[in-house]
Design a protein around this motif. Structure first.
Motif, short mmCIF file in Angstrom:
data_model
loop_
_atom_site.label_atom_id
_atom_site.label_comp_id
_atom_site.label_asym_id
_atom_site.label_seq_id
_atom_site.Cartn_x
_atom_site.Cartn_y
_atom_site.Cartn_z
N GLY A 270 -5.11 7.36 1.54
CA GLY A 270 -6.25 7.70 0.69
C GLY A 270 -7.22 6.55 0.51
O GLY A 270 -7.90 6.46 -0.52
N LEU A 271 -7.32 5.66 1.50
CA LEU A 271 -8.21 4.51 1.39
C LEU A 271 -9.66 4.92 1.62
O LEU A 271 -9.96 5.85 2.37
CB LEU A 271 -7.82 3.42 2.38
N THR A 272 -10.56 4.19 1.01
CA THR A 272 -12.00 4.39 1.18
C THR A 272 -12.59 3.21 1.93
O THR A 272 -11.91 2.20 2.17
CB THR A 272 -12.70 4.52 -0.18
N GLN A 273 -13.86 3.32 2.27
CA GLN A 273 -14.53 2.20 2.93
C GLN A 273 -14.48 0.94 2.08
O GLN A 273 -14.23 -0.17 2.59
CB GLN A 273 -15.99 2.56 3.20
N SER A 274 -14.66 1.08 0.79
CA SER A 274 -14.62 -0.10 -0.08
C SER A 274 -13.22 -0.71 -0.10
O SER A 274 -13.07 -1.93 -0.25
CB SER A 274 -15.07 0.25 -1.50
N ASP A 275 -12.19 0.13 0.05
CA ASP A 275 -10.81 -0.39 0.09
C ASP A 275 -10.58 -1.25 1.33
O ASP A 275 -10.07 -2.37 1.24
CB ASP A 275 -9.80 0.76 0.08
N THR A 276 -10.92 -0.72 2.51
CA THR A 276 -10.67 -1.49 3.73
C THR A 276 -11.50 -2.76 3.77
O THR A 276 -11.04 -3.80 4.24
CB THR A 276 -10.94 -0.65 4.99
N THR A 277 -12.72 -2.69 3.23
CA THR A 277 -13.56 -3.89 3.17
C THR A 277 -12.93 -4.94 2.26
O THR A 277 -12.89 -6.14 2.59
CB THR A 277 -14.97 -3.54 2.69
N ALA A 278 -12.44 -4.50 1.10
CA ALA A 278 -11.82 -5.43 0.15
C ALA A 278 -10.51 -5.99 0.69
O ALA A 278 -10.22 -7.19 0.53
CB ALA A 278 -11.59 -4.73 -1.19
N ILE A 279 -9.70 -5.14 1.33
CA ILE A 279 -8.42 -5.61 1.86
C ILE A 279 -8.65 -6.60 3.00
O ILE A 279 -7.98 -7.63 3.09
CB ILE A 279 -7.56 -4.42 2.33
N LYS A 280 -9.61 -6.29 3.88
CA LYS A 280 -9.91 -7.22 4.97
C LYS A 280 -10.34 -8.58 4.42
O LYS A 280 -9.87 -9.63 4.88
CB LYS A 280 -11.01 -6.64 5.86
N LEU B 275 0.84 -1.19 0.00
CA LEU B 275 0.00 0.00 0.00
C LEU B 275 0.88 1.25 0.00
O LEU B 275 1.95 1.26 0.61
CB LEU B 275 -0.91 0.00 1.23
N LYS B 276 0.40 2.30 -0.68
CA LYS B 276 1.22 3.49 -0.90
C LYS B 276 0.67 4.72 -0.19
O LYS B 276 -0.52 4.80 0.11
CB LYS B 276 1.32 3.78 -2.40
N PHE B 277 1.56 5.69 0.06
CA PHE B 277 1.11 7.03 0.43
C PHE B 277 0.30 7.58 -0.73
O PHE B 277 0.66 7.39 -1.90
CB PHE B 277 2.30 7.94 0.70
N LYS B 278 -0.76 8.30 -0.43
CA LYS B 278 -1.68 8.71 -1.50
C LYS B 278 -1.06 9.69 -2.49
O LYS B 278 -1.45 9.71 -3.66
CB LYS B 278 -2.95 9.29 -0.90
N ASP B 279 -0.11 10.53 -2.05
CA ASP B 279 0.48 11.53 -2.94
C ASP B 279 1.98 11.38 -3.08
O ASP B 279 2.70 12.36 -3.32
CB ASP B 279 0.16 12.95 -2.42
N GLY B 280 2.49 10.16 -2.94
CA GLY B 280 3.92 9.94 -3.10
C GLY B 280 4.72 10.49 -1.94
O GLY B 280 4.19 10.85 -0.88
N VAL B 281 6.02 10.62 -2.13
CA VAL B 281 6.91 11.01 -1.04
C VAL B 281 6.83 12.49 -0.72
O VAL B 281 7.35 12.94 0.32
CB VAL B 281 8.37 10.62 -1.35
N ASN B 282 6.21 13.29 -1.57
CA ASN B 282 6.18 14.74 -1.36
C ASN B 282 4.88 15.24 -0.73
O ASN B 282 4.68 16.45 -0.60
CB ASN B 282 6.42 15.47 -2.68
N SER C 202 1.79 15.54 2.31
CA SER C 202 1.75 15.89 3.73
C SER C 202 1.00 14.78 4.47
O SER C 202 -0.17 14.51 4.17
CB SER C 202 1.05 17.23 3.92
N TYR C 203 1.68 14.17 5.46
CA TYR C 203 1.11 13.00 6.11
C TYR C 203 1.29 13.07 7.63
O TYR C 203 1.98 13.95 8.15
CB TYR C 203 1.78 11.73 5.58
N HIS C 204 0.70 12.10 8.30
CA HIS C 204 0.85 11.99 9.75
C HIS C 204 2.14 11.29 10.13
O HIS C 204 2.54 11.30 11.30
CB HIS C 204 -0.34 11.24 10.34
N VAL C 205 2.79 10.63 9.18
CA VAL C 205 4.08 9.96 9.39
C VAL C 205 5.01 10.35 8.26
O VAL C 205 4.56 10.66 7.14
CB VAL C 205 3.93 8.42 9.44
N PRO C 206 6.31 10.38 8.49
CA PRO C 206 7.25 10.80 7.45
C PRO C 206 7.52 9.70 6.42
O PRO C 206 7.81 8.56 6.79
CB PRO C 206 8.52 11.13 8.23
N PRO C 207 7.48 10.03 5.12
CA PRO C 207 7.86 9.04 4.11
C PRO C 207 9.37 8.90 3.95
O PRO C 207 9.84 7.98 3.28
CB PRO C 207 7.21 9.59 2.83
N CYS C 208 10.12 9.83 4.54
CA CYS C 208 11.58 9.83 4.42
C CYS C 208 12.22 9.82 5.80
O CYS C 208 11.73 10.46 6.73
CB CYS C 208 12.07 11.06 3.66
#
Length: 418
Positions: A259-269, A129-136, A138-144
């Motif tokens: 950037g996950l949606t409800q359908s994403d977490t349901t499908a991943i689970k 799974l990826k950060f929604k906007d790549g390494v650049n 703004s997130y709650h955790v650092p990509p670098c």
């Protein structure tokens, strides 16, 4: 692992949405050898467990944090290889013991060599799974971290860091070309499922394909709705408490960062559950087992004693037909040990173990946390039948070398050798 609970066998994430297959039994030769009917989940943070200190235990599961001071400072980290080294050391002292190793099929942990190699290889990018906007973004955790970046989502919960983290690196931590952290598998990828089952878990070198490995501990889970908070959680909570659910024991807001949606977490689970289901079938087929397939039930309290034994000594018992683990209430208290042991011997079947589940790590190879009471090394014989209610509230089972009873009226056990 985070949870420190004595008295019941627990997973590290006690409330996670683990897919269990409790009720299965392993394709192992049954044993009534008391010494081999014991279980332990040891972990020495400073190095390897002294194999002589654990040689009597019949089933031993080594946690990923075992030998962390060693593997966290390897260049690169080598937790996976250190686990199998510990199994090899233990097997030299008791080849009859069953040994389990840790695997995480939710978090992709780069201190496992096989995992790190896949994260670093672009052809496997669809597995994570990826950060929604790549390494650049703004997130709650650092990509670098320290000049290393990754587009794949990762947090630093339970992650070795320099100078201090969940494992301390004396200089820069080395997870190869990527930042150290907890990455996440995307189970919607069928080729990932094939790798996780057939190589990562069933592999011949460090998995259950190795004849010294009898099973695995499968940690963490996925939810698709907010997981209720547990008392042991950090105050900020976990991502599984997000509005649409998420992975357990990962930093909160991870679904937002990806950037996950409800359908994403349901499908991943659902996809993760399918992976676990297929894996557990494969484990049984090859003569192995997972920790999550055990039935974990402790000694009944005084209020439930009568009902417990009425079931287990009745016409439709439950525990004697499963692979049962009973974790001791207090291994250093003789009264507790006798009550736990009497419960175990009265209700057990062909596949049962008593001892310790996860009660934490130690910081030396001979720590007394994993105390083994002498009652676990007595030969009580083999059963001459099922337990029965021989008097009102008194349940008894005869063995070839002993008679075991539990008086629920007074909440007292009796273990009499013949």
């Amino acid at each position: 692992m985070l949870l420190f609970v004595v008295g019941v066998v627990v997973t590290a994430a006690a409330a996670c949405a683990d897919v269990s297959d409790a009720g299965s039994v392993p394709n192992w030769e049954p044993t009534w050898n008391m010494s081999l009917s014991t279980v332990l989940m040891p972990c020495n943070m400073s190095g390897y467990m002294n194999p002589q200190s654990i040689e009597k235990w019949g089933l031993v599961d080594f946690d990923w944090s075992n030998a962390k001071a060693l593997w966290a400072n390897s260049k690169p980290m080598d937790c996976q290889e250190r686990l199998i080294k510990q199994v090899e050391m233990a097997s030299q002292y008791n080849s009859a013991s069953k040994h389990f190793v840790y695997r995480n099929l939710v978090k992709a942990l780069p201190w496992y060599s096989e995992v790190r190699e896949k994260i670093e290889d672009p052809q496997y990018a669809g597995w994570f799974l990826k950060f929604k906007d790549g390494v650049n973004g703004s997130y709650h955790v650092p990509p670098c971290t320290l000049g290393k970046c990754s587009e794949f989502y990762h947090d630093q919960d339970q992650t070795p860091e320099h100078p201090h983290g969940d494992g301390s690196c004396v200089d820069a931590c080395d997870c190869g070309s990527i930042p150290c952290g907890e990455y996440l598998w995307d189970h919607r990828n069928e080729s990932l499922r094939e790798f996780l089952i057939n190589e990562f878990v069933l592999g011949n070198d460090t998995g259950v394909g190795n004849p010294l490995v009898s099973g695995v501990y499968l940690d963490d889970g996925w939810t698709d709705s907010p997981q209720p908070r547990e008392s042991w959680w950090p105050k900020e909570g976990f991502c599984s408490h997000d509005p649409i659910g998420g992975p357990t024991e990962e930093y909160p807001n991870c679904t937002i960062d990806m950037g996950l949606t409800q359908s994403d977490t349901t499908a991943i689970k659902a996809a993760w559950q399918e992976t676990i289901s297929q894996l557990q079938d494969k484990l049984l087929a090859v003569g192995a087992f997972s920790w999550q397939q055990f039935t974990s039930e402790g000694r009944p309290d005084e209020a439930s004693c009568q009902k417990f034994f009425e079931v287990e000594c009745g016409t439709s018992p439950h525990l004697n037909t499963t692979a049962w683990q009973l974790s001791m209430t207090d291994g250093k208290n003789p009264d507790d040990v006798d009550k736990d042991l009497a419960t175990f011997l009265l209700a057990r079947g062909d596949h049962a173990w008593i001892g310790y589940g996860w009660i934490g790590c130690v910081s030396s190879p001979n720590d007394s946390l994993y105390y083994r009471p002498p009652q676990l090394d007595v030969d009580y014989g083999t059963p001459l039948g099922q337990c029965k209610e021989t008097q009102s509230g008194v349940f008894t089972r005869n063995f070839t070398r002993s008679t075991i009873s539990f008086n629920c009226n007074t909440y007292t056990p009796s273990i009499v050798m013949k």
